[in-house]
Design a protein around this motif. Structure first.
Motif, PDB file in Angstrom:
ATOM      1  N   ILE A  21    -104.442 -84.707 -49.456  1.00  0.00           N
ATOM      2  CA  ILE A  21    -105.340 -84.543 -48.319  1.00  0.00           C
ATOM      3  C   ILE A  21    -104.579 -84.299 -47.010  1.00  0.00           C
ATOM      4  CG2 ILE A  21    -107.173 -85.635 -46.976  1.00  0.00           C
ATOM      5  CD1 ILE A  21    -107.987 -87.051 -49.600  1.00  0.00           C
ATOM      6  N   PRO A  22    -103.610 -85.173 -46.665  1.00  0.00           N
ATOM      7  CA  PRO A  22    -102.871 -84.877 -45.425  1.00  0.00           C
ATOM      8  C   PRO A  22    -102.128 -83.546 -45.499  1.00  0.00           C
ATOM      9  CG  PRO A  22    -102.292 -87.052 -46.276  1.00  0.00           C
ATOM     10  CD  PRO A  22    -103.148 -86.405 -47.300  1.00  0.00           C
ATOM     11  N   TRP A  23    -101.595 -83.231 -46.678  1.00  0.00           N
ATOM     12  CA  TRP A  23    -100.868 -81.981 -46.859  1.00  0.00           C
ATOM     13  C   TRP A  23    -101.792 -80.785 -46.613  1.00  0.00           C
ATOM     14  CZ3 TRP A  23     -96.259 -79.951 -46.923  1.00  0.00           C
ATOM     15  CH2 TRP A  23     -96.031 -78.728 -47.545  1.00  0.00           C
ATOM     16  N   GLY A  80    -114.112 -77.587 -60.549  1.00  0.00           N
ATOM     17  CA  GLY A  80    -113.954 -78.980 -60.969  1.00  0.00           C
ATOM     18  C   GLY A  80    -113.136 -79.830 -60.021  1.00  0.00           C
ATOM     19  N   LEU A  81    -113.363 -79.665 -58.731  1.00  0.00           N
ATOM     20  CA  LEU A  81    -112.625 -80.462 -57.753  1.00  0.00           C
ATOM     21  C   LEU A  81    -113.473 -81.645 -57.338  1.00  0.00           C
ATOM     22  CD1 LEU A  81    -111.779 -77.229 -56.000  1.00  0.00           C
ATOM     23  CD2 LEU A  81    -109.996 -78.752 -56.807  1.00  0.00           C
ATOM     24  N   GLU A  82    -112.880 -82.844 -57.408  1.00  0.00           N
ATOM     25  CA  GLU A  82    -113.661 -84.041 -57.131  1.00  0.00           C
ATOM     26  C   GLU A  82    -113.017 -84.856 -56.028  1.00  0.00           C
ATOM     27  OE1 GLU A  82    -114.261 -86.338 -60.600  1.00  0.00           O
ATOM     28  OE2 GLU A  82    -115.196 -84.674 -61.681  1.00  0.00           O
ATOM     29  N   PRO A  83    -113.869 -85.523 -55.224  1.00  0.00           N
ATOM     30  CA  PRO A  83    -113.308 -86.434 -54.233  1.00  0.00           C
ATOM     31  C   PRO A  83    -112.703 -87.643 -54.927  1.00  0.00           C
ATOM     32  CG  PRO A  83    -115.693 -86.521 -54.217  1.00  0.00           C
ATOM     33  CD  PRO A  83    -115.321 -85.428 -55.152  1.00  0.00           C
ATOM     34  N   PRO A  84    -111.738 -88.309 -54.302  1.00  0.00           N
ATOM     35  CA  PRO A  84    -111.060 -89.430 -54.962  1.00  0.00           C
ATOM     36  C   PRO A  84    -111.961 -90.653 -55.115  1.00  0.00           C
ATOM     37  CG  PRO A  84    -110.381 -89.238 -52.682  1.00  0.00           C
ATOM     38  CD  PRO A  84    -111.232 -88.048 -52.965  1.00  0.00           C
ATOM     39  N   HIS A  85    -111.636 -91.474 -56.099  1.00  0.00           N
ATOM     40  CA  HIS A  85    -112.292 -92.774 -56.237  1.00  0.00           C
ATOM     41  C   HIS A  85    -111.538 -93.763 -55.366  1.00  0.00           C
ATOM     42  CE1 HIS A  85    -114.763 -92.165 -60.025  1.00  0.00           C
ATOM     43  NE2 HIS A  85    -114.293 -90.995 -59.687  1.00  0.00           N
ATOM     44  N   LEU A  86    -112.251 -94.382 -54.446  1.00  0.00           N
ATOM     45  CA  LEU A  86    -111.600 -95.299 -53.525  1.00  0.00           C
ATOM     46  C   LEU A  86    -112.191 -96.688 -53.704  1.00  0.00           C
ATOM     47  CD1 LEU A  86    -111.105 -93.858 -49.941  1.00  0.00           C
ATOM     48  CD2 LEU A  86    -109.415 -94.779 -51.508  1.00  0.00           C
ATOM     49  N   PHE A  87    -111.359 -97.680 -53.879  1.00  0.00           N
ATOM     50  CA  PHE A  87    -111.827 -99.067 -54.019  1.00  0.00           C
ATOM     51  C   PHE A  87    -113.001 -99.141 -54.996  1.00  0.00           C
ATOM     52  CE2 PHE A  87    -110.697 -98.343 -49.490  1.00  0.00           C
ATOM     53  CZ  PHE A  87    -109.448 -98.907 -49.533  1.00  0.00           C
ATOM     54  N   ASP A  88    -112.858 -98.476 -56.129  1.00  0.00           N
ATOM     55  CA  ASP A  88    -113.906 -98.501 -57.157  1.00  0.00           C
ATOM     56  C   ASP A  88    -115.219 -97.873 -56.706  1.00  0.00           C
ATOM     57  OD1 ASP A  88    -112.306 -99.627 -59.035  1.00  0.00           O
ATOM     58  OD2 ASP A  88    -112.754-101.684 -58.396  1.00  0.00           O
ATOM     59  N   VAL A  89    -115.168 -97.108 -55.619  1.00  0.00           N
ATOM     60  CA  VAL A  89    -116.379 -96.413 -55.197  1.00  0.00           C
ATOM     61  C   VAL A  89    -116.220 -94.949 -55.561  1.00  0.00           C
ATOM     62  CG1 VAL A  89    -117.806 -95.733 -53.243  1.00  0.00           C
ATOM     63  CG2 VAL A  89    -116.751 -98.003 -53.291  1.00  0.00           C
ATOM     64  N   GLY A 129    -103.688 -76.690 -61.029  1.00  0.00           N
ATOM     65  CA  GLY A 129    -103.334 -77.561 -59.918  1.00  0.00           C
ATOM     66  C   GLY A 129    -102.033 -78.294 -60.187  1.00  0.00           C
ATOM     67  N   LEU A 130    -101.334 -78.658 -59.102  1.00  0.00           N
ATOM     68  CA  LEU A 130    -100.059 -79.338 -59.264  1.00  0.00           C
ATOM     69  C   LEU A 130    -100.249 -80.824 -59.528  1.00  0.00           C
ATOM     70  CD1 LEU A 130     -97.901 -77.628 -56.502  1.00  0.00           C
ATOM     71  CD2 LEU A 130     -97.964 -77.155 -58.942  1.00  0.00           C
ATOM     72  N   GLY A 131    -101.477 -81.312 -59.325  1.00  0.00           N
ATOM     73  CA  GLY A 131    -101.785 -82.680 -59.690  1.00  0.00           C
ATOM     74  C   GLY A 131    -101.212 -83.755 -58.795  1.00  0.00           C
ATOM     75  N   TRP A 132    -101.024 -83.447 -57.523  1.00  0.00           N
ATOM     76  CA  TRP A 132    -100.568 -84.497 -56.609  1.00  0.00           C
ATOM     77  C   TRP A 132    -101.659 -85.548 -56.460  1.00  0.00           C
ATOM     78  CZ3 TRP A 132     -97.883 -82.175 -51.662  1.00  0.00           C
ATOM     79  CH2 TRP A 132     -96.803 -81.376 -52.058  1.00  0.00           C
ATOM     80  N   ALA A 164    -107.188 -77.662 -53.819  1.00  0.00           N
ATOM     81  CA  ALA A 164    -107.296 -77.204 -55.201  1.00  0.00           C
ATOM     82  C   ALA A 164    -105.919 -76.908 -55.800  1.00  0.00           C
ATOM     83  CB  ALA A 164    -108.178 -75.964 -55.265  1.00  0.00           C
ATOM     84  N   ILE A 165    -105.051 -76.290 -55.004  1.00  0.00           N
ATOM     85  CA  ILE A 165    -103.766 -75.838 -55.537  1.00  0.00           C
ATOM     86  C   ILE A 165    -102.838 -77.023 -55.794  1.00  0.00           C
ATOM     87  CG2 ILE A 165    -101.661 -74.568 -54.953  1.00  0.00           C
ATOM     88  CD1 ILE A 165    -103.521 -72.584 -53.456  1.00  0.00           C
ATOM     89  N   PHE A 166    -102.837 -77.995 -54.866  1.00  0.00           N
ATOM     90  CA  PHE A 166    -101.897 -79.100 -55.018  1.00  0.00           C
ATOM     91  C   PHE A 166    -102.512 -80.306 -55.712  1.00  0.00           C
ATOM     92  CE2 PHE A 166    -100.026 -76.560 -51.688  1.00  0.00           C
ATOM     93  CZ  PHE A 166     -98.695 -76.546 -52.061  1.00  0.00           C
ATOM     94  N   GLY A 167    -103.832 -80.334 -55.781  1.00  0.00           N
ATOM     95  CA  GLY A 167    -104.479 -81.491 -56.385  1.00  0.00           C
ATOM     96  C   GLY A 167    -104.845 -81.256 -57.843  1.00  0.00           C
TER      97      GLY A 167
END
Lengths: 355, 286
Positions: free
Chosen positions: A109-111, A165-174, A100-103, A90-93
């Protein structure tokens, strides 16, 4: 596969419990098939609220099972580790709370997982100074201190409100927020964690850890670095909990001090203990039972009284079994098959020997 | 200067409360090697029972007595009906008490609701006492301090000068030998548990009067007891006193001077003690 110990202890009591090296049985495939087919026949509610939620809680509880079952250390800070990962996302994304810092997701995720693992290692370094029952208290105190910090700090943790309002990333249009992709994402993470724990439990490290659990003094005398083994166990468990934390923040879409308060902390303990803390499958069984009770308790008991219900179930399971529901099941099975298979079947001896 | 003294007094009176709760906790652990994580629930339940009785009887002192007696009886029942059969299984006892505390918290919420209750102590306890520099200080808080000291002295007297106390101390040192020398260890255990639980109920009424009685207080005091006994050393009553003073002062000074991170001070103390003396200030290695 077979792990070679650098030194075999003069085995007096046979205390070193070795992970079962059983071949795959039919029911393994049935479970795998069920998990894969289930989302295609179930409704969205069942896929996400029951399926994905059980898997996520199961992963976090699995990290506790790993520590407690193989390391003999019951850490109540596992939910807090997951919470740290969630907070870092939440803080970095990106969140709608705006702070959020908007990375980008591939950096966040790895961070987040790295920070949570580091946190778990620090918790470990602190709590391995104590043993047994003290560990429970110290990790509980650490968890509560983190909870109060998150609740009272507004500059970093955004205090009582947390992040929304935290959302998982969109990956390969999924869109991984859709029920099916999210379920399979959770299933994949859960499966990786499950097999990772299984693998580690049979590795040299895992066997040493179990030996330390059974007799730390002897292992120390043999020249093992007991403290280091324990701290590494905390780090590995932290890694698993962090993965669960990342999933949970996507599942909930939010993270706040309430996600790491006393009741989620205790819930993870309930899940792990209820399922059984001697096998990696235990936490997942516990999670399914917990989620089903939580969801459907409303039908046969006043919703307000859910804690009485879950507390009673937990109480009874602990009272009557030392190894949760799986242990109860094992006992029932042994009792049912005993007259037919004979008392001294090798498999049963193996199962008994593990306790 | 005024703030300093006020904070100091606040810390000390909070420590008095923590000591009352934690001394029972540490006593039970010292003798029986048993963590009772339902200790906070006993505190809260004692407070509620005391409230009901003091409302019914119209006497605050009766409420205090009822809190003590009711929790002592419950402690006795828990020990004789439940924990006796789980001797030596630390983890199981811990988990069972966690289960109990969850059920207890929920049932108490059902019975008494989410409101916080205020006691009415006798008039002479309610006002404030004139003091130099800070002008006045609530009488009740001074009373709290006095009660804690009296309890501390009584416990010390009980443990060092009476026969049962001697048995308890012998049990802390070596349970097997105590049992072999013909002492009914189960009886000693039951008495200790009753006293420990009773002290929690007593503190529930006395402490609930100083602050208030509300849901959530159980986990708060459980956590406080944990930190106090970790800092002071498990099983040591003087250790609980030292731990309580350290934690109480740290909490109040933290609250007064850096409000945001007040709670962290407690934590820092715990970490520092663990780093230097993992067994606690007055604890002995198991």
């Amino acid at each position: 596969m077979s792990a070679v110990l650098p030194a075999q202890p003069a085995n007096a009591s046979g205390a070193v419990a070795v992970g079962r090296r059983s071949a795959a049985r039919p029911y393994h495939f049935i479970v795998a098939l069920l998990l894969l087919v289930f989302p295609f026949v179930a409704s969205d509610f069942w896929i996400v609220q029951i399926g994905a939620q059980s898997l996520i809680l199961g992963v976090i509880a699995l990290s506790l099972m790993f520590l407690a079952g193989y390391g003999g250390m019951v850490s109540l800070a596992q939910m807090t580790v997951a919470g740290v990962a969630a907070y870092m996302i939440a803080i970095f994304g990106v969140s709608t709370t705006g702070s959020g810092l908007g990375w980008p997701w591939w950096a966040v995720i790895p961070w987040a997982i790295a920070i949570a693992t580091l946190y778990a290692t620090l918790v470990g370094a602190l709590s391995v100074r104590t043993e047994g029952i003290y560990t429970i208290m110290i990790t509980l105190a650490i968890g509560m201190a983190t909870f109060y910090l998150a609740q009272q700090n507004y500059t970093v943790f955004n205090g009582f409100d947390g992040f929304k309002g935290l959302e998982p990333p969109h990956l390969f249009d999924v869109d991984s927020r859709e029920p099916l992709p999210f379920y399979f994402l959770s299933l994949a993470v859960a499966a990786v964690c499950y097999f990772f724990v299984l693998y580690v439990s049979r590795s040299t490290f895992g066997l040493s850890l179990q030996a330390i659990r059974d007799n730390a003094r002897r292992m120390r005398a043999l020249g093992y670095n007991v403290t280091l083994h324990r701290i590494v166990a905390y780090s590995l468990a932290g890694l698993i909990a962090a993965l669960g934390g990342v999933l949970s923040v996507w599942y909930n879409g939010r993270v706040s001090p309430g996600s790491i308060g006393i009741s989620p902390i205790i819930n993870i303990l309930i899940i792990a203990v209820m399922g059984g803390m001697l096998r990696p499958a235990g936490p997942f069984v516990g999670a399914i039972v917990f989620v089903l009770l939580q969801t459907f308790a409303i039908d046969f008991i006043d919703r307000e009284r859910f804690n009485t219900l879950i507390g009673t179930v937990f109480f009874l399971v602990v009272l009557f079994s030392t190894d949760g529901l799986l242990g109860l099941w094992e006992r029932v099975r042994v009792r049912l098959t005993a007259p037919r298979a004979g008392v001294t079947s090798g498999q049963r001896d193996g199962a008994e020997g593990q306790r | 200067m005024r703030l300093l003294i006020l904070t100091f007094l606040n810390g000390l009176t909070l420590a008095a409360l923590y000591f009352m709760v934690a001394s029972g906790f540490t006593l039970v652990f010292g003798l029986m090697r048993q963590i009772n994580l339902a200790h906070g629930s006993l505190y809260l339940l004692g407070g509620y029972v005391g409230y009901e009785v003091s409302q019914m009887a119209g006497s605050w002192f009766l409420g205090v007595g009822a809190g003590f007696v009711a929790m002592a009886v419950i402690g006795l029942l828990l020990q004789t009906l439940l924990f006796r059969f789980m001797e030596g299984q630390e983890l199981r006892q811990t988990l069972v008490t966690i289960g109990l505390s969850i059920i207890a918290a929920d049932l108490m919420l059902a019975k008494w609701g989410g409101l916080s209750y205020q006691f009415d102590p006798p008039e002479w306890l309610f006002g404030s006492t004139p003091m130099p520099i800070i002008n006045a200080y609530p009488t009740y808080r001074l009373f709290l301090l006095g009660v804690a000291i009296v309890i501390g002295v009584l416990l010390w007297f009980f443990l060092t000068r009476t026969r049962v106390g001697m048995m308890i101390r012998a049990g802390v040192d070596d349970r097997a030998i105590l049992s072999a020398s013909g002492v009914n260890v189960q009886l000693v255990f039951a008495i200790t548990f009753a006293i420990g639980a009773g002290l929690a109920g007593f503190a529930g009424v006395v402490g609930g009067t100083a602050l208030s009685i509300a849901p959530g207080e159980d986990s708060r005091y459980l956590l406080a007891s944990l930190v106090v006994v970790i800092v002071g050393g498990m099983g040591s009553v003087p250790g609980a006193a030292i731990g309580a003073v350290l934690v109480g002062l740290a909490e109040q000074f933290g609250l007064a001077y850096t409000p945001t991170y007040g709670i962290m001070f407690t934590f820092v103390i715990m970490v520092a003690v663990l780093a230097v003396r993992p067994q606690g200030i007055l604890g002995r290695r198991a």
